[in-house]
Design an enzyme around this catalytic site. Structure first.
Site, PDB file in Angstrom:
ATOM      1  N   GLU A  79      -6.043   6.409  -8.436  1.00 16.36           N
ATOM      2  CA  GLU A  79      -5.397   5.816  -9.630  1.00 16.36           C
ATOM      3  C   GLU A  79      -4.395   6.796 -10.231  1.00 16.36           C
ATOM      4  OE1 GLU A  79      -5.925   2.735 -10.148  1.00 16.36           O
ATOM      5  OE2 GLU A  79      -7.843   2.339  -9.165  1.00 16.36           O
ATOM      6  N   CYS A 136       5.768 -15.213  -4.976  1.00 13.00           N
ATOM      7  CA  CYS A 136       4.760 -15.848  -5.842  1.00 13.00           C
ATOM      8  C   CYS A 136       4.536 -15.067  -7.136  1.00 13.00           C
ATOM      9  CB  CYS A 136       3.428 -15.971  -5.098  1.00 13.00           C
ATOM     10  SG  CYS A 136       3.488 -17.070  -3.674  1.00 13.00           S
TER      11      CYS A 136
HETATM   12 ZN    ZN Z   1       2.740 -15.487  -2.002  1.00 13.11          ZN
END
Ligand code: ZN
Ligand code: ADP
Length: 209
Positions: free
Chosen positions: A94, A191
């Site tokens: 992280e 997306c």
């Molecule tokens: Zn996608």
């Protein structure tokens, strides 16, 4: 596939394992740590405190009864204080949450002959460079960029989708949210959704005709 660097034993170097959430960065970091234990190297592992999953997901690598657990830290300075003089391999998970001091620390350690392995998400929920990751990627000898699977279309995912109450978080929401009311999904570029204020206004104008 994933580059594991071989170099003369007396020189140090920096490796970065980058990519989106769920792409397997922690798994890869711990695989490398486990192999270092097999090679009988002296290893220390750290992890930013800010990882919300920390409580339920301890990073542990073990071999032959030797177990290594990631020590939670908030700053690069805390890593520096906790380092033992004879450590040969340093893992950091992280890394995106750490301050810019991690770049100097990694550079200094590599100069001293330490193998430094840093895992971190290279872009924030907006798809923009995250914290010290761009500098770390630039100074590293070896870089791997991992992908997850887009939860919407199944293509390789390269973006962290932040959702608040199930809806895409807006561009102006803070880079690091504390409190955990948000959730994340791995998505591909197509997306990934980050609505901006000006886009909302344009859409409203279009609706009004
Ligand atoms: Zn996608
Ligand atoms: P990271 O450190 O990059 O967030 P982890 O190593 O913690 O990733 O987790 C990787 C694991 O997450 C995978 O091995 C897989 O089992 C799981 N996983 C959950 N969601 C996804 C996804 N959308 N794409 C790929 N792996 C996923």
């Amino acid at each position: 596939m994933i580059g594991e660097f071989h170099t003369p034993s007396r020189s140090g170097w920096i490796e970065v394992v980058s990519g989106v959430m769920f792409s397997g960065k922690s798994e890869e970091l711990m695989r490398r740590v486990r192999r270092s234990l097999i090679a009988k190297r002296r290893v220390q592992v750290f992890k930013s405190h800010l990882d919300a999953r920390y409580a339920g997901n301890h990073l542990v690598a073990s071999h032959d009864g030797r177990t290594i657990e990631a020590v939670p830290v908030d700053t690069a300075e805390q890593i520096s204080h906790a380092l033992l003089p004879d450590t040969q391999v340093v893992g950091v998970d992280e890394a995106q949450f750490l301050d810019a001091g991690i770049v100097d620390l990694a550079t200094m350690l590599a100069g001293r002959g330490v193998r430094v392995i840093l895992a971190g998400t290279d872009t924030d929920f907006r798809g923009e460079p995250f914290g010290p990751m761009p500098q770390l990627l630039a100074v590293a000898e070896v870089v791997d960029k991992l992908h997850a699977i887009c939860v919407l279309c199944g293509n390789p995912a390269s973006r962290n989708q932040r959702l608040i109450e199930g809806r895409p978080a807006r561009y102006d929401s803070p880079t690091i949210m504390v409190g955990g009311q948000e959730s994340y999904e791995a998505r591909c570029r197509g997306c990934h959704s980050v609505p901006r204020k000006d886009e909302d206004q344009l859409q409203l104008q279009a609706l009004r005709g």
